[in-house]
Design a protein around this motif. Sequence first.
Motif, short mmCIF file in Angstrom:
data_model
loop_
_atom_site.label_atom_id
_atom_site.label_comp_id
_atom_site.label_asym_id
_atom_site.label_seq_id
_atom_site.Cartn_x
_atom_site.Cartn_y
_atom_site.Cartn_z
N ARG A 84 -52.30 108.77 -58.12
CA ARG A 84 -51.55 108.55 -59.35
C ARG A 84 -50.09 108.99 -59.21
NH1 ARG A 84 -54.28 113.43 -60.46
NH2 ARG A 84 -52.96 115.05 -61.36
N PHE A 85 -49.78 109.68 -58.11
CA PHE A 85 -48.43 110.16 -57.84
C PHE A 85 -47.91 110.97 -59.03
CE2 PHE A 85 -49.09 106.42 -55.20
CZ PHE A 85 -48.85 106.96 -53.95
N SER A 86 -48.61 112.07 -59.24
CA SER A 86 -48.40 112.94 -60.39
C SER A 86 -46.96 113.42 -60.51
CB SER A 86 -49.33 114.15 -60.25
OG SER A 86 -48.87 115.25 -60.97
N VAL A 87 -46.53 113.64 -61.75
CA VAL A 87 -45.20 114.20 -62.02
C VAL A 87 -45.23 115.73 -62.06
CG1 VAL A 87 -45.26 114.37 -64.55
CG2 VAL A 87 -43.14 113.73 -63.41
N GLU A 88 -46.41 116.32 -61.85
CA GLU A 88 -46.56 117.77 -61.99
C GLU A 88 -45.61 118.51 -61.06
OE1 GLU A 88 -51.07 118.77 -62.83
OE2 GLU A 88 -50.87 116.87 -61.78
N GLY A 89 -44.88 119.44 -61.64
CA GLY A 89 -43.81 120.15 -60.95
C GLY A 89 -42.45 119.68 -61.42
N ASN A 90 -42.45 118.51 -62.07
CA ASN A 90 -41.21 117.97 -62.65
C ASN A 90 -41.50 117.37 -64.02
OD1 ASN A 90 -38.47 117.97 -61.63
ND2 ASN A 90 -39.30 117.23 -59.70
N GLU A 91 -42.40 118.00 -64.77
CA GLU A 91 -42.80 117.47 -66.08
C GLU A 91 -41.65 117.36 -67.06
OE1 GLU A 91 -46.42 119.99 -64.66
OE2 GLU A 91 -44.22 120.12 -64.58
N SER A 92 -40.60 118.12 -66.83
CA SER A 92 -39.49 118.10 -67.79
C SER A 92 -38.72 116.78 -67.78
CB SER A 92 -38.53 119.27 -67.53
OG SER A 92 -38.13 119.30 -66.19
N ILE A 93 -39.05 115.88 -66.86
CA ILE A 93 -38.45 114.55 -66.91
C ILE A 93 -38.82 113.83 -68.20
CG2 ILE A 93 -40.37 113.47 -65.66
CD1 ILE A 93 -36.65 112.42 -65.53
N ILE A 94 -39.98 114.14 -68.76
CA ILE A 94 -40.43 113.45 -69.99
C ILE A 94 -39.55 113.85 -71.18
CG2 ILE A 94 -42.36 112.99 -71.53
CD1 ILE A 94 -42.60 111.77 -68.68
N PRO A 95 -39.39 115.12 -71.50
CA PRO A 95 -38.43 115.46 -72.57
C PRO A 95 -37.00 115.06 -72.22
CG PRO A 95 -39.29 117.45 -71.54
CD PRO A 95 -40.13 116.32 -71.05
N ALA A 96 -36.66 115.03 -70.94
CA ALA A 96 -35.30 114.63 -70.54
C ALA A 96 -35.04 113.18 -70.92
CB ALA A 96 -35.10 114.83 -69.05
N LEU A 97 -35.96 112.29 -70.57
CA LEU A 97 -35.80 110.88 -70.93
C LEU A 97 -35.81 110.69 -72.44
CD1 LEU A 97 -38.04 109.15 -68.23
CD2 LEU A 97 -35.55 109.03 -68.41
N ASP A 98 -36.67 111.43 -73.10
CA ASP A 98 -36.73 111.38 -74.57
C ASP A 98 -35.37 111.72 -75.16
OD1 ASP A 98 -38.52 111.10 -76.90
OD2 ASP A 98 -38.06 113.22 -77.24
N GLU A 99 -34.73 112.76 -74.63
CA GLU A 99 -33.42 113.19 -75.15
C GLU A 99 -32.32 112.18 -74.82
OE1 GLU A 99 -30.62 115.47 -77.12
OE2 GLU A 99 -32.81 115.64 -77.13
N ILE A 100 -32.35 111.62 -73.60
CA ILE A 100 -31.35 110.61 -73.23
C ILE A 100 -31.40 109.43 -74.17
CG2 ILE A 100 -30.71 108.91 -71.48
CD1 ILE A 100 -31.55 110.92 -69.35
N ILE A 101 -32.60 108.96 -74.46
CA ILE A 101 -32.75 107.80 -75.34
C ILE A 101 -32.26 108.13 -76.74
CG2 ILE A 101 -34.47 106.31 -76.44
CD1 ILE A 101 -36.08 106.56 -73.75
N HIS A 102 -32.64 109.28 -77.25
CA HIS A 102 -32.23 109.64 -78.61
C HIS A 102 -30.72 109.87 -78.71
CE1 HIS A 102 -36.58 111.24 -79.46
NE2 HIS A 102 -36.51 109.93 -79.37
N ARG A 103 -30.17 110.62 -77.79
CA ARG A 103 -28.74 110.92 -77.86
C ARG A 103 -27.91 109.67 -77.58
NH1 ARG A 103 -26.36 115.91 -78.03
NH2 ARG A 103 -24.16 116.11 -77.42
N GLY A 104 -28.35 108.87 -76.62
CA GLY A 104 -27.63 107.63 -76.32
C GLY A 104 -27.63 106.69 -77.51
N ALA A 105 -28.77 106.58 -78.18
CA ALA A 105 -28.86 105.71 -79.34
C ALA A 105 -27.92 106.17 -80.45
CB ALA A 105 -30.30 105.65 -79.84
#
Length: 918
Positions: A210-231
């Motif tokens: 599954r090529f886990s994101v574990e160890g870099n889970e903060s990419i999920i809130p990071a993308l969430d913030e980019i989308i919200h702030r960019g919008a």
Amino acid sequence: MDRFSFLNAVHAEYIDSLYEKYKQFPDSVDASWRTFFQGYDFGSQSYNGFSVQELVDNQSGVTGVPEEIQKEFKVIDLINGYRKRGHLFTKTNPVRTRRTYTPTLDLENFGLSQDDLDKKFEAGNILGIGEKATLSEIVQHLEDMYCDSIGIEYMYIRDPEIISWIQNWLNKNLKQPILSKEEKRQALHKLNEAVAFERFLHTKFVGQKRFSVEGNESIIPALDEIIHRGAEQGVEEFVVGMAHRGRLNVLANVFRKSYSQIFSEFEKKDFEDEFFDGDVKYHLGSSTLTKTPSGKEVKINLAPNPSHLETVNAVVEGITRAKIDLKYNNDYKKAMPILIHGDAAIAGQGIVYEVIQMEDLDGYKTGGTVHIVLNNQIGFTTNYLDGRSSTYCTDLAKVNLNPVLHVNADDVEAVIHAVRFAVDFRNEFQSDVFIDLLGYRKYGHNEGDEPRFTQPKLYKAIAKHSNTREIYKEKLEKEGIVGDDFIAEMEEDFKNILENHFEASKKIEKNALDPFMPDLWEDYTIRREEEMLAEIDTTFPAEKIKEISKSITTLPEGKNFIRKEVRLHDQRHKMVFEDNQIDWGMAELLAYGSLLSEGFDVRVSGEDVERGTFSHRHAVIKTEDAEEEFILLNNLKGDQGRMQIYNSLLSEYAVLGFDYGYAMAAPKTLTIWEAQFGDFSNGAQIVTDQYISAAEDKWKIQNGLVQFLPHGYEGQGAEHSSARVERYLQMCAQGNMIIANCTTPANFFHLLRRQMKADYRKPLVIFTPKSLLRHPRVNATIEELSEGAFQPIIQDEVKSKKKVERVVFCTGKLYYDLLEKKEEIKDEKVALVRLEQLYPLHKDKMQEIISSYPNADLVWAQEEPENMGAWSFILMHLRELPWKLISPKASAAPASGSYKRWSVNQERVINNVFNLNE
């Protein structure tokens, strides 16, 4: 040595003149003076009223500068030291001790000492912490800003305005991120989704990749913030490219792909559509709409990608540019590309450099890209020290002087702070920005791999390390932001959601391929191979051809062009209005003009395409003196589409990928990539293999990209003869693309028109001519353009088919060589048949032609060596026929480097066709 000791050795007037020069052109003065003047600017209003003149005139102290002011400059020097080198001393590595660097930021290295810590310095003004901050306060502020969970590199930037903006942003937004209570809870919520999703998959689908994101889970809130702030700043659409690491988590928790659908894909079920083979779950794309907390609706797209890690970068940039051009009226702030890299890949893959070089190029810029590196500190099994020579994997950013933020992935608030900076910077300067998200990889390259074989020490540390959610949860508990009940309820609710979707997934019988950017493709149908053989109406009124011809052969009045340019346009005018003999270059421009007049857009890109490698196109003309540019195809009468043509950077890989992405988002644009020579396309082989030939079958994606690949044997050697026809034909199946080798301008004209007039889109590869561009027999009439159609096979007229003893099928330039010999010897026993479209192969038409010659044997003739060209493809598809091959012998190289040897081989092929060597 005292860095400012030069002050007492120069004349005040000289300093004044330098200072005036510095104010106008900061980069024009020496670095030492620049640093001095920066300090003076910061402190000139408060350093006891000293002016530049007075600083030199004042003779107190050993150096001629008051001691307190010397100390102020040393503090300024310290501040600049943190700005330049603070990133080397950060707390950004969650599982390893950082490497050591010298010199350090110790006070003694700046001429200061521990005795100065309690002294107050007005240099604090520079950091926005007041005029009378103590050195201790200044140092602590600098440590927090530059040496904590974020390390920023930016002092190499040459534009003072950008440096000033960055420093003001850092000062204004304080040294640490500030999140509201709700923002902190939202960050924890996204982390919980990321962690719980991975744990659920790990439990339910043991051992599966599954090529886990574990160890870099903060990419999920990071993308969430980019989308919200960019919008909130006006971005209406995001295009994301990433490899497989963490992709399923992003699909689920950012793009909101159904959990049940993802779980079903783990069950290894077949796809519901029997015509498509599909792809593995961590390569699939997605397009969806999402809403920000303020209610703004924004479109987000995740481009499908192959395992070739960074190839998708160019595709994403092309998609974004098409949307900017066609949907957002050239407003670069409306669409934002986001590229998520791996640390080993961004440092090792050359396409990253090629794409970065596109940043400010007219034909390829996208208004800045947010780059995020999921830094696992490892590439499969390769340690980072073996994977690059540079200090950081992101050092490539310095090519275009883009800022880089190195962030500890365990500090989610720092990550959010960094992405806020990135969005603000990108939108302010329309420039790239890099975030190096330093984390780790919890398991091996995939979940079945054992990483302790190669990194036992690292993975011992990782095994003991808490995940980001647990770290942040403890932090928020201490702050009183969340309590046990809140956390328990959040975790239980999400676990129940996953369990319900898991049960629902069992009811899915077959998996579906989600359409990518479906709104753009509603009017187009995926056609199968047999449907692609149907003739399409490509006629175009003769009067309009003449009208377009007049527009593109009439040079702008009052402008001075070189004589050759004037003569060329006079000749083109004569071709249409006097001789009715239209050459290849003119027919090509008329094809563009006809489509433009019908409302289609045209984009041509590649090395030297504006003039054309062989000086046949001249789509962009320039005045002799001012080099003012004109594209005459944009001056047609009435409403028309837009003609864009761009000389590319010297890249095949990235530019072909970019243009493929452009065509993916622009079905109503004739998008063309031209290779300088056809064989140069092998520099972009990955794009051809993974996207052009296979995307429809893997991802159910249509694409109408056209490739012009100059091909033909004229004695120019191994690298300028063959476009490797055999490679493209080998990839043809299931109606995945169209391969053509036209021999007439009229057929070329209709083929380009067919590409846009069809109700489907397929990649089109055309092996274009070189010597035929000016061949006296290669021309077309207006009637052939206006009334004709594309002919997949062209059969020569013969007096009596019964008298024909040999039917010779061939393709491309060789036909004219054979025709010349046939006429020279007045042969009536050989019939020549040209295959203009090699795939889809019109086998029924070929059989019909062959059957019409009752007494003839059957020959395939080619100028390519036996192991190259179309021969193996013809044999595979028509193996039941008694073919005889006439070609040069098999060869390792495509062609000889000797003109003499080539001419002998070519003559032998021609003579063998007519049995003249017997």
